[in-house]
Design a protein around this motif. Structure first.
Motif, PDB file in Angstrom:
ATOM      1  N   LYS A  28       0.830  -1.210   0.000  1.00  0.00           N
ATOM      2  CA  LYS A  28       0.000   0.000   0.000  1.00  0.00           C
ATOM      3  C   LYS A  28       0.867   1.265   0.000  1.00  0.00           C
ATOM      4  O   LYS A  28       0.533   2.250  -0.667  1.00  0.00           O
ATOM      5  CB  LYS A  28      -0.932   0.012   1.216  1.00  0.00           C
ATOM      6  CG  LYS A  28      -2.067  -1.005   1.138  1.00  0.00           C
ATOM      7  CD  LYS A  28      -3.069  -0.808   2.267  1.00  0.00           C
ATOM      8  CE  LYS A  28      -2.491  -1.179   3.607  1.00  0.00           C
ATOM      9  NZ  LYS A  28      -3.438  -0.986   4.727  1.00  0.00           N
TER      10      LYS A  28
ATOM     11  N   TRP B 186       2.201   1.668  -3.413  1.00  0.00           N
ATOM     12  CA  TRP B 186       1.110   2.187  -4.264  1.00  0.00           C
ATOM     13  C   TRP B 186       0.964   3.694  -4.075  1.00  0.00           C
ATOM     14  O   TRP B 186       0.881   4.449  -5.050  1.00  0.00           O
ATOM     15  CB  TRP B 186      -0.208   1.495  -3.898  1.00  0.00           C
ATOM     16  CG  TRP B 186      -1.348   1.813  -4.826  1.00  0.00           C
ATOM     17  CD1 TRP B 186      -1.772   1.068  -5.888  1.00  0.00           C
ATOM     18  CD2 TRP B 186      -2.209   2.977  -4.795  1.00  0.00           C
ATOM     19  NE1 TRP B 186      -2.843   1.675  -6.521  1.00  0.00           N
ATOM     20  CE2 TRP B 186      -3.125   2.854  -5.866  1.00  0.00           C
ATOM     21  CE3 TRP B 186      -2.286   4.089  -3.973  1.00  0.00           C
ATOM     22  CZ2 TRP B 186      -4.103   3.812  -6.129  1.00  0.00           C
ATOM     23  CZ3 TRP B 186      -3.254   5.058  -4.240  1.00  0.00           C
ATOM     24  CH2 TRP B 186      -4.155   4.919  -5.305  1.00  0.00           C
TER      25      TRP B 186
ATOM     26  N   PHE C  48       1.603   6.472  -6.931  1.00  0.00           N
ATOM     27  CA  PHE C  48       0.445   7.290  -7.308  1.00  0.00           C
ATOM     28  C   PHE C  48       0.772   8.783  -7.263  1.00  0.00           C
ATOM     29  O   PHE C  48       0.461   9.526  -8.198  1.00  0.00           O
ATOM     30  CB  PHE C  48      -0.710   6.962  -6.359  1.00  0.00           C
ATOM     31  CG  PHE C  48      -1.956   7.776  -6.562  1.00  0.00           C
ATOM     32  CD1 PHE C  48      -2.569   7.860  -7.806  1.00  0.00           C
ATOM     33  CD2 PHE C  48      -2.557   8.441  -5.488  1.00  0.00           C
ATOM     34  CE1 PHE C  48      -3.740   8.598  -7.981  1.00  0.00           C
ATOM     35  CE2 PHE C  48      -3.717   9.175  -5.652  1.00  0.00           C
ATOM     36  CZ  PHE C  48      -4.310   9.259  -6.901  1.00  0.00           C
TER      37      PHE C  48
ATOM     38  N   GLN D 152      -1.304  -5.917  -6.439  1.00  0.00           N
ATOM     39  CA  GLN D 152      -2.647  -5.969  -7.035  1.00  0.00           C
ATOM     40  C   GLN D 152      -3.722  -5.789  -5.963  1.00  0.00           C
ATOM     41  O   GLN D 152      -4.694  -5.054  -6.159  1.00  0.00           O
ATOM     42  CB  GLN D 152      -2.848  -7.297  -7.778  1.00  0.00           C
ATOM     43  CG  GLN D 152      -1.994  -7.451  -9.030  1.00  0.00           C
ATOM     44  CD  GLN D 152      -2.349  -6.464 -10.130  1.00  0.00           C
ATOM     45  OE1 GLN D 152      -3.439  -5.902 -10.180  1.00  0.00           O
ATOM     46  NE2 GLN D 152      -1.400  -6.226 -11.028  1.00  0.00           N
TER      47      GLN D 152
ATOM     48  N   ASP E 180      -3.750  -2.211  -4.917  1.00  0.00           N
ATOM     49  CA  ASP E 180      -4.408  -1.372  -5.915  1.00  0.00           C
ATOM     50  C   ASP E 180      -5.921  -1.409  -5.721  1.00  0.00           C
ATOM     51  O   ASP E 180      -6.590  -0.368  -5.709  1.00  0.00           O
ATOM     52  CB  ASP E 180      -4.028  -1.860  -7.315  1.00  0.00           C
ATOM     53  CG  ASP E 180      -4.576  -0.964  -8.411  1.00  0.00           C
ATOM     54  OD1 ASP E 180      -4.473   0.274  -8.281  1.00  0.00           O
ATOM     55  OD2 ASP E 180      -5.099  -1.490  -9.410  1.00  0.00           O
ATOM     56  N   GLU E 181      -6.451  -2.598  -5.529  1.00  0.00           N
ATOM     57  CA  GLU E 181      -7.895  -2.748  -5.327  1.00  0.00           C
ATOM     58  C   GLU E 181      -8.344  -2.029  -4.053  1.00  0.00           C
ATOM     59  O   GLU E 181      -9.366  -1.330  -4.039  1.00  0.00           O
ATOM     60  CB  GLU E 181      -8.232  -4.242  -5.242  1.00  0.00           C
ATOM     61  CG  GLU E 181      -9.714  -4.527  -5.151  1.00  0.00           C
ATOM     62  CD  GLU E 181     -10.001  -6.026  -5.113  1.00  0.00           C
ATOM     63  OE1 GLU E 181     -11.104  -6.382  -4.641  1.00  0.00           O
ATOM     64  OE2 GLU E 181      -9.156  -6.824  -5.528  1.00  0.00           O
TER      65      GLU E 181
ATOM     66  N   CYS F 257      -6.762   0.500  -2.377  1.00  0.00           N
ATOM     67  CA  CYS F 257      -6.553   1.959  -2.417  1.00  0.00           C
ATOM     68  C   CYS F 257      -7.555   2.650  -3.333  1.00  0.00           C
ATOM     69  O   CYS F 257      -8.021   3.758  -3.035  1.00  0.00           O
ATOM     70  CB  CYS F 257      -5.125   2.276  -2.857  1.00  0.00           C
ATOM     71  SG  CYS F 257      -3.854   1.741  -1.676  1.00  0.00           S
ATOM     72  N   ARG F 258      -7.918   1.997  -4.426  1.00  0.00           N
ATOM     73  CA  ARG F 258      -8.861   2.615  -5.369  1.00  0.00           C
ATOM     74  C   ARG F 258     -10.266   2.746  -4.761  1.00  0.00           C
ATOM     75  O   ARG F 258     -11.055   3.587  -5.201  1.00  0.00           O
ATOM     76  CB  ARG F 258      -8.906   1.808  -6.666  1.00  0.00           C
ATOM     77  CG  ARG F 258      -7.662   2.019  -7.541  1.00  0.00           C
ATOM     78  CD  ARG F 258      -7.625   1.000  -8.675  1.00  0.00           C
ATOM     79  NE  ARG F 258      -8.791   1.154  -9.535  1.00  0.00           N
ATOM     80  CZ  ARG F 258      -8.819   1.916 -10.632  1.00  0.00           C
ATOM     81  NH1 ARG F 258      -7.748   2.605 -10.988  1.00  0.00           N
ATOM     82  NH2 ARG F 258      -9.903   1.995 -11.370  1.00  0.00           N
TER      83      ARG F 258
ATOM     84  N   SER G  87      -4.076   3.303 -12.985  1.00  0.00           N
ATOM     85  CA  SER G  87      -3.147   2.791 -11.967  1.00  0.00           C
ATOM     86  C   SER G  87      -2.420   1.529 -12.419  1.00  0.00           C
ATOM     87  O   SER G  87      -1.332   1.221 -11.924  1.00  0.00           O
ATOM     88  CB  SER G  87      -3.881   2.527 -10.651  1.00  0.00           C
ATOM     89  OG  SER G  87      -4.855   1.509 -10.802  1.00  0.00           O
ATOM     90  N   GLU G  88      -3.001   0.800 -13.363  1.00  0.00           N
ATOM     91  CA  GLU G  88      -2.327  -0.413 -13.832  1.00  0.00           C
ATOM     92  C   GLU G  88      -0.963  -0.113 -14.442  1.00  0.00           C
ATOM     93  O   GLU G  88      -0.059  -0.967 -14.434  1.00  0.00           O
ATOM     94  CB  GLU G  88      -3.217  -1.158 -14.855  1.00  0.00           C
ATOM     95  CG  GLU G  88      -3.302  -0.565 -16.248  1.00  0.00           C
ATOM     96  CD  GLU G  88      -4.251   0.634 -16.367  1.00  0.00           C
ATOM     97  OE1 GLU G  88      -4.292   1.262 -17.441  1.00  0.00           O
ATOM     98  OE2 GLU G  88      -4.952   0.943 -15.375  1.00  0.00           O
TER      99      GLU G  88
ATOM    100  N   ILE H 213       1.405   0.221 -11.420  1.00  0.00           N
ATOM    101  CA  ILE H 213       1.461  -1.065 -10.725  1.00  0.00           C
ATOM    102  C   ILE H 213       2.352  -2.038 -11.507  1.00  0.00           C
ATOM    103  O   ILE H 213       3.193  -2.745 -10.927  1.00  0.00           O
ATOM    104  CB  ILE H 213       0.037  -1.657 -10.551  1.00  0.00           C
ATOM    105  CG1 ILE H 213      -0.722  -0.865  -9.496  1.00  0.00           C
ATOM    106  CG2 ILE H 213       0.104  -3.135 -10.157  1.00  0.00           C
ATOM    107  CD1 ILE H 213      -0.136  -0.914  -8.105  1.00  0.00           C
TER     108      ILE H 213
END
Length: 263
Positions: free
Chosen positions: A125, A128, A132, A194, A197-198, A200-201, A248-249, A252
């Motif tokens: 995190k 990420w 970001f 991954q 990402d899920e 945090c989004r 974001s991909e 990542i």
């Protein structure tokens, strides 16, 4: 989730410069009797470093990380006139008005990855977050993390959002992979990018981005190098972050590839 909001304090005492910081931050005291690490708008990158600190820190807080409380810190015109150090006096004079300060974590120690093992999801995190906000400054050389009361705290996000120093091709820069992530101190532990990402989004939504960007004070948006209005400048930051979130991909994948190269 608590709405982003900042208090305003008036600086009453300059205690000592913190010379480990390139922009010469200082330990100060304010009219609420608390001590703060003060970041000056009259330093190197000016208000843009303060904007990066504000946005980066509040995004980190929205993600659930421990971040020292930020406050707007007012320096009045007379402040620092008795300061003997000419460099510091010049800095204080150039910083009259609204600055940014972080609550001082007395007794905190610098994070050492050899001593403290960070949970893999937590590390993912943080990676990420820094990918970001394009934070180049969380490396082995300068971790910008503290251990306070046996908990991990994130500090110093002023080197983020480096796109704003050139202020061109913002859409293109929002989609960059951020190659500097290869130097991140926690990248070796970031095995769950991954999942991060899920997670945090779900927390950093377009609405949350607008809310955080709205915190930027008017006084920091009087830029001499642009004809854009305050509203238009804020919209650029909002668009940068929203576009980066939507793609974001890209960062990542860069982080995952950089991590594989370490193994």
């Amino acid at each position: 989730m608590q709405k982003a909001d900042l208090r305003t304090v008036t600086v009453t005492r300059y205690i000592t410069p913190l010379r480990e910081g390139g922009s010469l931050p200082a330990l100060t005291e304010a009219d609420d009797d608390f001590k703060y690490v003060l970041k000056f708008k009259g330093a190197g990158h000016g208000v843009k470093a303060l904007i990066a600190e504000l946005l980066g820190s509040e995004i980190a807080r929205a993600l659930g990380f421990k971040v020292p409380e930020l406050v707007f810190a007012h320096l009045d015109e007379a402040f620092g006139r008795t300061e003997g150090d000419e460099e510091i006096q010049d800095l204080l004079q150039a910083s009259q008005g609204l600055n940014l300060a972080l609550h001082f974590l007395s007794g905190a120690i610098n994070f050492d990855p050899v001593v403290t093992e960070v949970d893999k999801f937590e590390a993912s995190k943080i990676v990420w977050l820094d990918a970001f906000i394009t934070n180049v400054d969380r490396t082995f050389r300068n971790t910008n993390m503290l251990i306070w009361h046996k908990e991990l705290w994130l500090i110093d996000h002023g080197a983020s959002f480096y796109f704003h120093h050139s202020w061109t091709n913002v859409e293109e820069k929002a989609k960059t992979p951020f190659s500097f992530i290869k130097d991140h101190v926690l990248l070796p532990r970031a095995t769950k990018l991954q999942e991060a990402d899920e997670y945090c989004r779900k927390l950093i939504t377009p609405g949350k981005i607008k809310e955080i960007v709205s915190l930027i004070p008017s006084e920091w948006l009087q830029w001499q190098d642009t004809d854009e209005t305050e509203k238009e400048i804020k919209e650029v930051y909002t668009q940068f972050l929203t576009t980066r979130l939507e793609h974001s991909e890209i960062f990542i994948k860069e982080a995952e590839n950089a991590r594989k190269a370490l193994i």
